[in-house]
Design an enzyme around this catalytic site. Structure first.
Site, PDB file in Angstrom:
ATOM      1  N   SER A 147     -20.041   2.218 -18.518  1.00 46.38           N
ATOM      2  CA  SER A 147     -21.822   1.848 -18.897  1.00 46.38           C
ATOM      3  C   SER A 147     -22.000   0.198 -19.161  1.00 46.38           C
ATOM      4  O   SER A 147     -21.084  -0.327 -19.656  1.00 46.38           O
ATOM      5  CB  SER A 147     -22.422   2.525 -19.704  1.00 46.38           C
ATOM      6  N   TYR A 160     -21.953   5.451 -29.113  1.00 40.67           N
ATOM      7  CA  TYR A 160     -21.788   5.136 -27.602  1.00 40.67           C
ATOM      8  C   TYR A 160     -21.469   4.156 -27.139  1.00 40.67           C
ATOM      9  O   TYR A 160     -20.540   3.994 -26.305  1.00 40.67           O
ATOM     10  CB  TYR A 160     -23.546   5.252 -26.912  1.00 40.67           C
TER      11      TYR A 160
END
Length: 265
Positions: A147, A160
């Site tokens: 990401s 995350y």
């Protein structure tokens, strides 16, 4: 139909591929003649319908394996299924992921543990299981879907961000280990794609910040992407196909951004 990436007959495992990014990446590989194993949770009837549709549209063998990404033994069986059913495993795409948004001091420990397990530790277990098959073949491609949050941070996403930074670091380390064995390991770092996961983040961010969801999209989500548009599935698929083809054979240990300029600043 010509196969410009020369992937026909290869085999791939794509974790977290019953919806969203993973499903579209699996379809992109299948369209290039790659036999694929789908993996993920969801409605069983819908998963079977999607599996059958992809198989019918592409003419390749499409299987489904319900491995839980928090269980190492099930992840190992997922990879073993590729060996047993296809006799090979050329491509591993580690895509499975979950999200939870909360301040650090309010972050539920069980949510932290689940995010680290699914988003990071499963990447290790799947890669560990796949590498012996790739080493024996003298060729392999591991692509980890990280990401933009594997490179930069945002508030309220500590687990995350930690996991995705770990995925980028793991990709680099693993790439160095197998660089002489015809195996590449790379990470793709997408910006925001309008998946079900992002839709959930919009709602969670609205709650955490006390603002309306449309303001979250404009002022929070796309505020960080200079392009001011969501990344598309095709844009991610194009990079994946390059990385898993022979054209991408000289690229390893890299973290490629597809983020509308987010991390350029």
């Amino acid at each position: 139909m010509p196969q410009p990436y020369n992937l026909e007959g290869q085999a791939a495992v794509i974790t977290g591929s019953t919806s969203g990014i993973g499903q579209h990446l699996a379809e992109a590989l299948a369209k290039q003649g790659v036999n694929v194993i789908l993996n993920g949770f969801g409605d069983a009837a819908q998963i079977e319908a999607d599996r059958a549709r992809i198989a019918a549209e592409t003419g390749v063998k499409v299987l489904y394996h319900g491995a839980d990404m928090t269980r190492p033994e099930e992840i190992a069986d997922l990879v073993e299924t590729a060996r047993r059913e296809f006799g090979r495993l050329d491509i591993l795409v580690n895509n499975a992921g979950i999200q939870h948004v909360a301040p650090v001091d309010e972050f539920p420990p069980e949510k932290w543990d689940a995010i680290i397990a699914i988003n990071l530790t499963s990447v290790f277990h799947a890669t560990r299981a796949a590498l012996p098959l790739m080493k024996a073949a003298g060729r392999g491609r591991v692509v980890n879907i990280a990401s933009a949050h594997g490179l930069v941070a945002s508030p309220f996403k500590s687990a995350y961000v930690a996991a995705k930074h770990g995925v980028v670091g793991f990709s680099k380390s693993a790439a160095l280990e197998v660089a002489k064995q015809g195996i590449t390991v790379n990470a793709i770092c997408p910006g925001y794609v309008k998946t079900a996961l992002v839709e959930a983040q919009i709602a969670d961010q609205a709650k955490a910040r006390g603002i309306a969801e449309d303001r979250v999209v404009e002022d929070v989500i796309l505020a960080v992407q200079p392009s001011k548009s969501f990344i598309t599935y095709d844009q991610l698929s194009g990079l994946l196909l390059y990385l898993v083809s022979d054209m991408g054979g000289g690229t390893t240990g890299a973290a490629y951004t597809v983020d509308g300029g987010w991390t350029a600043a």
